[in-house]
Scaffold this motif. Structure first.
Motif, short mmCIF file in Angstrom:
data_model
loop_
_atom_site.label_atom_id
_atom_site.label_comp_id
_atom_site.label_asym_id
_atom_site.label_seq_id
_atom_site.Cartn_x
_atom_site.Cartn_y
_atom_site.Cartn_z
N ASP A 1 29.87 31.13 40.20
CA ASP A 1 28.47 31.05 39.82
C ASP A 1 27.92 32.40 39.37
O ASP A 1 26.72 32.66 39.47
CB ASP A 1 27.64 30.52 41.00
N PHE A 2 28.78 33.30 38.87
CA PHE A 2 28.31 34.59 38.38
C PHE A 2 29.18 35.06 37.22
O PHE A 2 30.25 34.52 36.96
CB PHE A 2 28.31 35.64 39.51
N PHE A 3 28.67 36.09 36.52
CA PHE A 3 29.47 36.69 35.46
C PHE A 3 29.52 38.20 35.67
O PHE A 3 28.68 38.77 36.36
CB PHE A 3 28.88 36.36 34.08
N GLY A 4 30.54 38.84 35.09
CA GLY A 4 30.73 40.28 35.26
C GLY A 4 31.97 40.57 36.09
O GLY A 4 32.93 39.79 36.09
N ARG A 5 31.94 41.68 36.78
CA ARG A 5 33.08 42.09 37.61
C ARG A 5 32.59 42.70 38.91
O ARG A 5 31.51 43.30 38.95
CB ARG A 5 33.94 43.13 36.86
N SER A 6 33.39 42.56 39.95
CA SER A 6 33.04 43.12 41.25
C SER A 6 34.31 43.35 42.05
O SER A 6 35.24 42.52 42.00
CB SER A 6 32.11 42.16 42.01
N GLU A 7 34.37 44.46 42.75
CA GLU A 7 35.53 44.73 43.60
C GLU A 7 35.42 44.02 44.95
O GLU A 7 36.37 44.01 45.71
CB GLU A 7 35.68 46.24 43.81
N THR A 8 34.27 43.45 45.22
CA THR A 8 34.09 42.73 46.49
C THR A 8 34.26 41.22 46.33
O THR A 8 34.57 40.52 47.29
CB THR A 8 32.69 43.02 47.09
N ILE A 9 34.05 40.72 45.11
CA ILE A 9 34.26 39.29 44.84
C ILE A 9 35.25 39.21 43.68
O ILE A 9 34.87 39.21 42.51
CB ILE A 9 32.95 38.58 44.46
N LEU A 10 36.52 39.16 43.99
CA LEU A 10 37.56 39.23 42.97
C LEU A 10 37.91 37.85 42.43
O LEU A 10 37.92 36.86 43.17
CB LEU A 10 38.83 39.87 43.54
N ARG A 11 38.20 37.81 41.13
CA ARG A 11 38.68 36.61 40.47
C ARG A 11 39.82 37.00 39.53
O ARG A 11 39.84 38.09 38.97
CB ARG A 11 37.55 35.93 39.67
N LYS A 12 40.75 36.08 39.34
CA LYS A 12 41.92 36.36 38.49
C LYS A 12 41.54 36.83 37.10
O LYS A 12 42.15 37.74 36.55
CB LYS A 12 42.78 35.10 38.36
N CYS A 13 40.51 36.18 36.53
CA CYS A 13 40.13 36.48 35.16
C CYS A 13 39.65 37.91 34.96
O CYS A 13 39.62 38.42 33.84
CB CYS A 13 39.06 35.50 34.69
N MET A 14 39.27 38.59 36.06
CA MET A 14 38.85 39.98 35.96
C MET A 14 40.04 40.90 35.65
O MET A 14 39.86 42.01 35.16
CB MET A 14 38.20 40.44 37.26
N PHE A 15 41.25 40.42 35.94
CA PHE A 15 42.46 41.21 35.72
C PHE A 15 43.26 40.74 34.51
O PHE A 15 44.00 41.53 33.92
CB PHE A 15 43.36 41.14 36.96
N GLU A 16 43.15 39.47 34.14
CA GLU A 16 43.98 38.89 33.08
C GLU A 16 43.52 39.38 31.71
O GLU A 16 42.39 39.16 31.31
CB GLU A 16 43.92 37.37 33.16
N ILE A 17 44.42 40.05 31.00
CA ILE A 17 44.05 40.69 29.73
C ILE A 17 44.99 40.29 28.59
O ILE A 17 46.15 39.95 28.81
CB ILE A 17 44.07 42.23 29.86
N PRO A 18 44.48 40.33 27.36
CA PRO A 18 45.35 40.13 26.19
C PRO A 18 46.24 41.35 25.99
O PRO A 18 45.82 42.48 26.24
CB PRO A 18 44.36 39.96 25.04
N PHE A 19 47.44 41.11 25.52
CA PHE A 19 48.40 42.19 25.27
C PHE A 19 49.33 41.68 24.19
O PHE A 19 50.14 40.78 24.43
CB PHE A 19 49.17 42.52 26.55
N PHE A 20 49.21 42.21 22.96
CA PHE A 20 50.10 41.76 21.90
C PHE A 20 50.36 42.89 20.91
O PHE A 20 49.61 43.88 20.84
CB PHE A 20 49.55 40.53 21.18
#
Length: 437
Positions: free
Chosen positions: A344-363
């Motif tokens: 229920d939020f957007f952005g990034r936080s070190e206290t509320i971690l989600r996979k998508c905060m780490f998953e990045i494109p690499f090509f």
């Protein structure tokens, strides 16, 4: 040399680091008659005040004056107007610059004899994205058409599907991409990838649409300052800037037109919040109606920003593709972003971690005659973490420093998998699988 009009603390980095030609460009653009007269008045006022004897006769007046002064400072800070105050920014910028020199320790003993050059490649472009998660890219299976250009071009790319960042914040993530620093480093000094290319005989360039001096950028700017030539287009707080990434295009083309072997680092503003400021109106493809929720609106903003980012990266590749040099382009983002992805939020936080905060494109894209390493192996689902991009870039381009290990390169058939520990020793591949996201 710069774009924004207000004098910010970022300008002090440029004034201190710039060479004579760049400094003359800066002064021609930002110093005018009014500014010169204002500075002259301030200098005269300073010496006049110094000659006066200041006597404290009324303690109440002194207290009132002190409180009034503090009130002004507090108001400027709370309203954000302090960001436009020249005196504050001169002091903060200068202080930040010299603190930066003390806090970042780089290897100063790099010699050409310690570098093994195994290929005759000519141009490498490293594109650092910003806050772009692979989960919102059509190229990685997202339901919306957010990367139509790159998706149509996919057969010409080496796309890696399982790459993560080490951290959710730029300040921690980017130095681990561009230097020998990784999540297990214990050395007092770190080796700057740009310095390796300098010593190997390549001209290095850094074009950035992010500001050089701020809480998140100082260490990165120190890395950038090793470049033969660097340029910053943005000097405002990230969320306030409206400068689009296409501003890089003219200088990018000029650099490619210059003779000689070169390595170009491009740092984008990418899909950084505020998302709706990251693209022109022509890229407003995903539109919210009058009944849209905040969640729907924010997701639309972000996906439009990804769509524009698709145009930027594709254009950078096409510019290389039209040239005869043996060239390659690597694109990755510094970290991902959570945009209401099962939360229920957007952005990034070190206290509320989600996979998508780490998953990045690499090509990677390479020209038809680019000399790939002899041990090159394309494994699109290879489990990789971005703190070994340092070794991967050297290995791909054929410029290996003595501390680089090909077993850490995502491109090598000798690649050795490891546990991907993010942030404070969190095992990424088990943490989210077991109880999170």
């Amino acid at each position: 040399m710069a774009v924004s009009s207000n004098f910010t603390s970022s300008y002090m980095f440029l004034l201190i680091e710039s060479n004579q030609r760049e400094l003359s460009e800066f002064t021609a653009s930002y110093i005018n008659t009014k500014i010169i007269l204002f500075l002259a008045l301030m200098v005269v006022s300073f010496f006049v005040i110094r000659k006066k004897k200041l006597e404290i006769k009324n303690s109440k007046k002194v207290l009132f004056g002190a409180l009034f002064f503090l009130g002004i400072i507090a108001t400027l800070k709370l309203t954000g107007l302090i960001e436009n105050n020249a005196y504050h920014n001169i002091v903060r910028g200068t202080y930040g610059y010299f603190e930066l020199q003390k806090s970042v320790k780089f290897n100063t003993e790099i010699s050409k004899e310690d570098i093994q050059i195994t290929a005759d490649n000519e141009v490498l472009v490293v594109v650092l994205g910003e806050s772009t998660t692979s989960g919102h890219m059509q190229l990685y299976g997202y339901k919306r058409e957010t990367t139509p250009l790159l998706s149509a071009f996919k057969s010409s790319l080496f796309v890696y599907n399982n790459v993560i960042s080490t951290d959710v914040f730029t300040l921690k993530a980017v130095p681990k991409i561009l230097t020998s620093l990784d999540n297990t480093s214990t050395e007092d000094t770190t080796t700057n990838l740009i310095e390796i290319f300098n010593k190997a005989g390549y001209k290095t360039y850094w074009l950035s649409n992010q500001r050089p001096i701020s809480f998140h950028d100082n260490a990165i700017s120190k890395i950038a300052s090793a470049s033969y030539q660097f340029k910053f287009y943005n000097h405002k707080i990230d969320k306030h800037t409206t400068i689009l990434d296409e501003i890089i295009f003219p200088d990018y083309k000029d650099i490619l037109n210059q003779s000689g072997k070169k390595v170009v680092f491009l740092r984008l503003i990418g899909t950084h919040f505020d998302y709706n400021k990251r693209y022109p109106k022509t890229y407003n493809k995903f539109v919210s109606d009058a009944n849209a929720t905040k969640k729907e609106t924010v997701i639309n903003y972000y996906d439009n920003a990804v769509l524009y980012n698709d145009f930027i990266v594709y254009s950078l590749i096409k510019e290389l593709q039209e040239r005869p040099e043996k060239s390659a382009l690597l694109y990755l983002s510094d970290h991902g972003e959570n945009v209401y992805d099962n939360t229920d939020f957007f952005g990034r936080s070190e206290t509320i971690l989600r996979k998508c905060m780490f998953e990045i494109p690499f090509f990677v894209w390479v020209s038809k005659d680019f000399q790939l390493p002899k041990d090159f192996e394309y494994k699109p689902n290879r489990v990789f973490m971005a703190d070994h991009t340092y070794e991967s870039i050297g290995h791909l381009f054929g410029v290996m420093y003595k501390d680089m290990d090909a077993r850490k390169s995502i491109f090598s058939n000798t690649f050795k998998e490891r546990k991907r520990k993010v942030m404070d020793n969190i095992d990424f591949d088990t943490y989210f699988l077991e109880k999170h996201d």
